[in-house]
Design an enzyme around this catalytic site. Structure first.
Site, PDB file in Angstrom:
ATOM      1  N   GLU A   1     -31.788  33.422  -7.609  1.00 42.03           N
ATOM      2  CA  GLU A   1     -32.869  34.135  -8.303  1.00 42.03           C
ATOM      3  C   GLU A   1     -33.425  33.135  -9.290  1.00 42.03           C
ATOM      4  OE1 GLU A   1     -34.940  35.265 -10.802  1.00 42.03           O
ATOM      5  OE2 GLU A   1     -33.591  36.778 -11.634  1.00 42.03           O
TER       6      GLU A   1
ATOM      7  N   GLU B   1     -43.402  28.820 -15.528  1.00 45.76           N
ATOM      8  CA  GLU B   1     -42.620  29.824 -16.235  1.00 45.76           C
ATOM      9  C   GLU B   1     -42.259  29.282 -17.621  1.00 45.76           C
ATOM     10  OE1 GLU B   1     -38.628  30.768 -14.845  1.00 45.76           O
ATOM     11  OE2 GLU B   1     -39.087  32.889 -15.096  1.00 45.76           O
TER      12      GLU B   1
ATOM     13  N   GLY C   1     -31.280  31.393 -12.484  1.00 49.35           N
ATOM     14  CA  GLY C   1     -31.642  30.326 -13.419  1.00 49.35           C
ATOM     15  C   GLY C   1     -32.974  29.714 -13.022  1.00 49.35           C
ATOM     16  N   SER C   2     -33.137  28.445 -13.329  1.00 51.68           N
ATOM     17  CA  SER C   2     -34.438  27.813 -13.123  1.00 51.68           C
ATOM     18  C   SER C   2     -34.642  27.408 -11.654  1.00 51.68           C
ATOM     19  CB  SER C   2     -34.542  26.563 -13.998  1.00 51.68           C
ATOM     20  OG  SER C   2     -33.605  25.595 -13.562  1.00 51.68           O
TER      21      SER C   2
ATOM     22  N   CYS D   1     -36.960  36.735 -16.596  1.00 54.51           N
ATOM     23  CA  CYS D   1     -37.556  36.129 -15.399  1.00 54.51           C
ATOM     24  C   CYS D   1     -38.667  36.998 -14.838  1.00 54.51           C
ATOM     25  CB  CYS D   1     -36.484  35.875 -14.350  1.00 54.51           C
ATOM     26  SG  CYS D   1     -35.443  37.302 -14.085  1.00 54.51           S
TER      27      CYS D   1
ATOM     28  N   LYS E   1     -19.325  30.572 -13.840  1.00 51.26           N
ATOM     29  CA  LYS E   1     -19.730  29.538 -14.794  1.00 51.26           C
ATOM     30  C   LYS E   1     -20.907  30.075 -15.608  1.00 51.26           C
ATOM     31  CE  LYS E   1     -22.697  26.283 -15.355  1.00 51.26           C
ATOM     32  NZ  LYS E   1     -22.780  26.294 -16.824  1.00 51.26           N
TER      33      LYS E   1
HETATM   34  P1  ADP Z   1     -32.404  27.169 -17.940  1.00 46.63           P
HETATM   35  O1  ADP Z   1     -33.338  25.990 -17.885  1.00 46.63           O
HETATM   36  O2  ADP Z   1     -33.095  28.466 -18.055  1.00 46.63           O
HETATM   37  O3  ADP Z   1     -31.249  26.985 -18.861  1.00 46.63           O
HETATM   38  P2  ADP Z   1     -30.823  26.343 -15.730  1.00 46.63           P
HETATM   39  O4  ADP Z   1     -31.159  26.486 -14.293  1.00 46.63           O
HETATM   40  O5  ADP Z   1     -30.780  24.987 -16.318  1.00 46.63           O
HETATM   41  O6  ADP Z   1     -31.821  27.298 -16.486  1.00 46.63           O
HETATM   42  O7  ADP Z   1     -29.435  27.053 -16.046  1.00 46.63           O
HETATM   43  C1  ADP Z   1     -28.928  28.158 -15.339  1.00 46.63           C
HETATM   44  C2  ADP Z   1     -27.476  27.879 -15.007  1.00 46.63           C
HETATM   45  O8  ADP Z   1     -27.439  26.788 -14.092  1.00 46.63           O
HETATM   46  C3  ADP Z   1     -26.636  27.469 -16.202  1.00 46.63           C
HETATM   47  O9  ADP Z   1     -25.347  28.036 -16.076  1.00 46.63           O
HETATM   48  C4  ADP Z   1     -26.595  25.964 -16.081  1.00 46.63           C
HETATM   49  O10 ADP Z   1     -25.470  25.369 -16.678  1.00 46.63           O
HETATM   50  C5  ADP Z   1     -26.543  25.800 -14.568  1.00 46.63           C
HETATM   51  N1  ADP Z   1     -26.960  24.464 -14.107  1.00 46.63           N
HETATM   52  C6  ADP Z   1     -27.888  23.646 -14.659  1.00 46.63           C
HETATM   53  N2  ADP Z   1     -27.980  22.499 -13.956  1.00 46.63           N
HETATM   54  C7  ADP Z   1     -27.085  22.579 -12.923  1.00 46.63           C
HETATM   55  C8  ADP Z   1     -26.697  21.719 -11.856  1.00 46.63           C
HETATM   56  N3  ADP Z   1     -27.241  20.527 -11.680  1.00 46.63           N
HETATM   57  N4  ADP Z   1     -25.759  22.171 -10.991  1.00 46.63           N
HETATM   58  C9  ADP Z   1     -25.221  23.391 -11.124  1.00 46.63           C
HETATM   59  N5  ADP Z   1     -25.517  24.238 -12.130  1.00 46.63           N
HETATM   60  C10 ADP Z   1     -26.446  23.851 -13.027  1.00 46.63           C
END
Ligand code: ADP
Length: 501
Positions: A271, A405, A248-249, A306, A195
């Site tokens: 990560e 961050e 991601g975050s 990151c 995804k």
């Molecule tokens: P950023 O804020 O840097 O975009 P995110 O953590 O929101 O970082 O995004 C990283 C990935 O995690 C993306 O592919 C995003 O669609 C996915 N993501 C965001 N929220 C969720 C969630 N609740 N469950 C699963 N995946 C998520």
């Protein structure tokens, strides 16, 4: 395959967009398909606000189809039971196809998320192909273990693929970070559902076709674009997903741990960012090099890294001199059209993120820090998501700009007086991804490297490395490691077989 001029990149990308040649559909069980709901969303070029493609807005129904295809392909053994040699050759072929499609992959990456074309073309795409090739080449050179048991027993310790791996990836290095996950996952014999971030889905979608052309069987590699709260959540909660591999975050990382607890205790590898200290001691052997490295370590990829060195810790006796050098070195980074090969700083991923970064800059000023460089939106601020390289001095480590961050081009300079204080400030963070220190004193370097609580420590460089070393974080930067053979730990289970002779 040759590089292009600015005009040629513009013409090439213009043709991709106007001829509607950009694929935005999901790739499930060996073919492209629309979301079952029929919905899609706009893919926007952050450099100019132009809609460049439609992306399938997948949801739970599409996840169901992709996970079921992945599960079936895994159970059938069509990939996992291939010999390591065959998996190796297939992945090497995929790497070669990526290189053969370097121009289109680079164009898609830059159009999608704003990074300079020279980096997409010369760094991201070749780097991503290298990851796939490296894991392919490694997989038929790894031996299992025989335990040192008593004589009447033979005990083997073998690695087996874990099953269905869901990779959830971010938008800052869309292709590269996807490859960090799918390279070892596929090499080990897993089936994968990827995804990509909703902000940068294009190269992942393109990669799926190349994987199929390379000979990865139907169902083994699927790409399901869409939003985190729908597609990501459905993957996180799915009972047939055995492993989540995420970059991601921190906020999303926490949520994924909850999903695993609420469902099947799937393995969760995270990560989740950093607030990385770059420590400059007065005995640094080359302050000019350290200054150039501090600038690129913070502003490369628009600061959307990151492991960016966003906290610059400088020994007080050289503080003013060194800050001057860093400010000068940072002027090298000039926001420009990402399609111009001369540009070294592109657009942020979207207008919303630009707004977040500018908000942090405002908080920095309100908190009493001093702007030494930048601080403004840049270029065509109406349509494009550009921000100047920005340096704050007079920061203390409790300020918001030193703790959170920002994920944009913002550096916080923090003075220190001695070794002990430097380490205390460096480690005073929730994160632990990377840390660097610059010194000419070998014993100080060794001693302090050990005290830094981070997954990677760099001495007299910032963020150097290659595929041979693992990458990942301590503390709330996450768990598990990408790159190197250690990455396989995430995508395999260890099996003990105890044979009475
Ligand atoms: P950023 O804020 O840097 O975009 P995110 O953590 O929101 O970082 O995004 C990283 C990935 O995690 C993306 O592919 C995003 O669609 C996915 N993501 C965001 N929220 C969720 C969630 N609740 N469950 C699963 N995946 C998520």
């Amino acid at each position: 395959m040759s590089d292009k001029t600015y005009a040629q990149w513009q013409a090439y990308c213009q043709a991709l967009v106007s001829q509607q040649r950009i694929e935005g559909r999901a790739f499930i069980n060996g073919g492209y398909r629309q979301a079952q709901s029929g919905r899609s969303f706009d893919c926007i070029n952050p450099a100019n606000g132009e809609v460049i493609a439609q992306i399938a807005e997948c949801d739970e129904a599409d996840v169901e189809m992709a996970v079921s295809a992945a599960r079936q392909s895994f159970e059938s053994g069509v990939w996992r039971n291939q010999s390591p040699k065959v998996r190796k050759e297939t992945l090497i072929k995929l790497a070669a196809l990526m290189e053969a499609n370097q121009t289109e992959l680079a164009a898609l990456e830059t159009l999608d998320m704003g990074k300079p074309i020279s980096e997409s073309f010369h760094v991201d795409v070749p780097g991503s192909a290298d990851v796939i090739r490296w894991h392919g080449e490694a997989i038929d050179k790894i031996y299992d273990e025989v335990a040192p048991t008593q004589d009447d027993v033979l005990a083997t310790i073998t690695r087996e693929p874990i099953g269905v791996v869901a990779a959830i990836t971010p938008w800052n290095f869309p292709l590269w970070l996807a490859c960090w996950k799918i390279g070892p996952a596929l090499a080990a014999g897993n089936s994968v559902v990827l995804k990509p971030s909703e902000k940068s889905s294009l190269t992942a979608i393109f990669l799926a076709r190349l994987a199929s052309e390379a000979g990865i069987p139907d169902g083994v590699f699927n790409v399901v674009p869409g939003f985190g709260h729908t597609v990501g959540k459905a993957l996180g909660l799915h009972m047939q997903v055995d492993c989540l591999a995420f970059t991601g975050s921190t906020r999303t990382a926490r949520t994924l741990l909850e999903y695993a607890g609420q469902s099947n205790m799937k393995r969760v590898w995270l990560e989740a960012g950093g607030k990385n200290p770059n420590i400059i001691f007065a005995d640094c052997p080359d302050l000019d090099k350290a200054a150039r490295s501090a600038a690129s370590g913070c502003f490369y990829n628009q600061g959307e890294v990151c492991v960016a060195g966003t906290r610059l810790l400088v020994e007080r006796s050289i503080h003013d001199e060194f800050v001057q050098k860093v400010v000068e070195a940072s002027r090298y980074f000039k926001p420009g059209d990402p399609l111009d090969p001369a540009t070294n700083m592109g657009a942020l991923v979207d207008k919303q993120h630009q707004g977040n970064v500018l908000q942090y800059i405002q908080w920095g000023q309100q908190g009493g820090a001093t702007l030494a460089l930048g601080g403004e939106a840049a270029l065509d601020a109406d349509k494009g998501a550009f921000v100047e390289p920005t340096i704050f001095t007079g920061v203390n480590n409790q300020m918001r700009i030193a703790r959170e961050e920002i994920f944009g081009p913002v550096m916080a300079v923090i003075p220190f007086d001695d070794e002990q204080q430097a380490i205390q400030i460096a480690n005073d963070t929730d994160y632990g991804l990377g840390a660097a220190l610059w010194t000419g004193n070998l014993s100080r370097a060794h001693k302090l490297a050990k005290q830094l609580r981070a997954g990677s420590v760099w001495i007299n460089n910032y963020n150097d490395g290659d595929m041979t070393v693992p990458f990942g974080g301590f503390k709330q930067s996450g768990n598990g490691r990408d790159k190197s053979l250690h990455a396989l730990d995430k995508y395999t289970e260890l099996k003990t077989t105890w044979i009475q002779l």
